[in-house]
Design a protein around this motif. Sequence first.
Motif, short mmCIF file in Angstrom:
data_model
loop_
_atom_site.label_atom_id
_atom_site.label_comp_id
_atom_site.label_asym_id
_atom_site.label_seq_id
_atom_site.Cartn_x
_atom_site.Cartn_y
_atom_site.Cartn_z
N SER A 279 0.72 -1.28 0.27
CA SER A 279 0.12 -0.08 -0.17
C SER A 279 0.86 1.48 -0.47
N LYS A 280 0.31 1.94 -0.34
CA LYS A 280 1.06 3.87 -0.46
C LYS A 280 1.48 4.28 0.43
N SER A 281 1.01 3.77 1.48
CA SER A 281 0.85 4.16 3.51
C SER A 281 2.03 3.36 3.85
N ALA A 282 2.35 2.34 3.46
CA ALA A 282 3.61 1.30 3.64
C ALA A 282 5.36 2.50 3.10
N ARG A 283 5.42 2.90 4.90
CA ARG A 283 6.60 3.61 4.40
C ARG A 283 7.82 2.52 4.04
N SER A 284 7.73 1.45 4.69
CA SER A 284 9.61 0.49 4.50
C SER A 284 9.22 0.04 3.29
N THR A 285 8.82 -0.29 2.12
CA THR A 285 8.23 -0.13 0.49
C THR A 285 8.68 0.79 -0.07
N SER A 286 8.19 1.87 0.35
CA SER A 286 8.57 3.58 -0.52
C SER A 286 9.84 3.80 -1.38
N LEU A 287 9.85 3.80 -2.81
CA LEU A 287 10.98 4.01 -3.20
C LEU A 287 12.29 4.82 -2.35
N ARG A 288 10.71 6.33 -2.24
CA ARG A 288 11.55 7.31 -1.52
C ARG A 288 12.13 6.93 -0.62
N VAL A 289 11.96 6.36 0.47
CA VAL A 289 12.04 5.76 1.55
C VAL A 289 13.72 4.78 1.82
N LEU A 290 13.35 3.91 0.47
CA LEU A 290 14.38 3.35 0.08
C LEU A 290 15.50 3.87 -0.43
N ARG A 291 16.05 4.48 -0.74
CA ARG A 291 16.22 5.84 -1.26
C ARG A 291 17.04 6.17 -0.60
N ALA A 292 16.32 7.59 0.17
CA ALA A 292 17.13 7.53 1.55
C ALA A 292 17.82 6.72 2.45
N ASP A 293 17.70 5.27 2.44
CA ASP A 293 18.48 4.54 2.87
C ASP A 293 19.47 4.42 2.24
N GLY A 294 19.92 4.48 1.34
CA GLY A 294 21.48 4.00 0.28
C GLY A 294 21.02 3.45 -0.49
N VAL A 295 19.38 2.48 -1.25
CA VAL A 295 19.43 1.20 -1.94
C VAL A 295 19.83 1.80 -3.01
N THR A 296 20.29 1.61 -4.07
CA THR A 296 20.44 1.28 -5.17
C THR A 296 19.36 1.67 -6.15
N PRO A 297 18.88 2.36 -7.88
CA PRO A 297 18.11 1.26 -8.09
C PRO A 297 18.42 0.34 -8.81
N ALA A 298 19.49 -0.48 -9.52
CA ALA A 298 19.81 -1.74 -9.66
C ALA A 298 19.74 -2.55 -8.28
N GLN A 299 19.90 -2.29 -6.55
CA GLN A 299 18.69 -3.03 -5.93
C GLN A 299 17.39 -3.87 -5.79
N ILE A 300 16.86 -2.01 -6.25
CA ILE A 300 15.46 -2.38 -6.72
C ILE A 300 14.91 -2.74 -7.61
N ARG A 301 15.84 -3.20 -8.72
CA ARG A 301 15.20 -4.52 -9.74
C ARG A 301 15.59 -5.34 -9.64
N GLY A 302 16.68 -5.47 -7.88
CA GLY A 302 16.43 -6.86 -7.40
C GLY A 302 15.25 -7.05 -6.63
N MET A 303 15.03 -6.56 -5.71
CA MET A 303 14.20 -6.71 -4.58
C MET A 303 12.62 -6.89 -5.44
N ALA A 304 12.69 -5.61 -7.13
CA ALA A 304 11.23 -6.34 -7.26
C ALA A 304 11.21 -7.46 -8.28
N GLY A 305 12.40 -8.15 -8.00
CA GLY A 305 12.49 -9.60 -8.18
C GLY A 305 12.76 -9.45 -10.37
N ILE A 306 13.44 -8.31 -10.57
CA ILE A 306 13.78 -7.63 -12.38
C ILE A 306 15.68 -8.52 -12.12
N VAL A 307 16.47 -9.17 -12.43
CA VAL A 307 17.76 -9.09 -13.02
C VAL A 307 18.08 -8.96 -14.27
#
Length: 307
Positions: A279-307
């Motif tokens: 859900s949009k209200s869950a902060r833990s999977t928000s792209l903004r929050v992940l980015r602020a935590d230092g997660v990279t776009p490549a890691q986002i692809r991995g987390m979304a199951g896209i490699v």
Amino acid sequence: MPLCYILPVANQSNNRPVLRFAPSPTGHLHLGHALSAFENERWAAATGGRLLLRIEDIDTTRCRPEFVAALLEDLAWLDLSFEPWPRRQSEHFDLYREALDRLAGMGLLYRSYASRTEIAAAIDRADHPRDPGITRDPDGTPLYPRAALAAADDPAKRGPTEPFAFRLDMTAALAKAAVLVPPLFWREQASPQEAGFEAIPAAPERWGDVVLARKEFPASYHLAVVVDDALQGITHVVRGRDLYHATGLHRLLQTLLGLPEPIYHHHGLILGPDGEKLSKSARSTSLRVLRADGVTPAQIRGMAGIV
Ligand code: GLU
């Protein structure tokens, strides 16, 4: 602009597939949106298709400009590129009104004045243990109890300025569609590499008398999405499995409005720890929050199951 003028334009795409990612700016994008955007990118790359962005912001009560700015920034950060310029649904209410007028002209719409409280009360009455109970749509929402609300929805009992929604008269719409093209299916394609389709029975009756224009704004998701997919010449609708059953309703509207039929692919969803879709209200999977935590776009692809 009448839809009939739009359709020839919609089919002009030099025979290249056309895909779209269509987020609603009601909150920040999360991993599920990233997956859907990546899936569209993958299909576009595999089919040599064009990739468009559509901002689905008709819900003027919930969409906010800062979420539009944020989603554009998030998509750029993920290095996703779309053809210019994004289409904004809020700029095209006249087109949705035109489609609505066509359905009204076919006698397929009725005015629905009933408030949420009146609807809930009618459903409660119908759900009495002695009664067969109310049927629910594929999302679990009780179908609109039209007969029970006949008095509430009687225009003669309402003032001239009272707001109303337009609902589809599903029984009349099914009768009309059956005259046009029986039976109604959609084509589901499993992967861009696979040429074959599965024909899925549409079963739009499962949605009952859906709202096609809200009291607060003169359109609904179901109406705007079929008009825009036609207008933008979308050949492949790649979206999450949460919209799988809605596709049956979209096929009905396309049929009634004489709009072209895209191919569909419904991809899997990323589920949260509770087993529910994100859900949009869950902060833990928000792209903004992940980015602020230092997660990279490549890691986002991995987390979304896209490699
Ligand atoms: N705007 C919808 C959403 O954000 C997607 C609609 C679609 O892809 O058809 O869930």
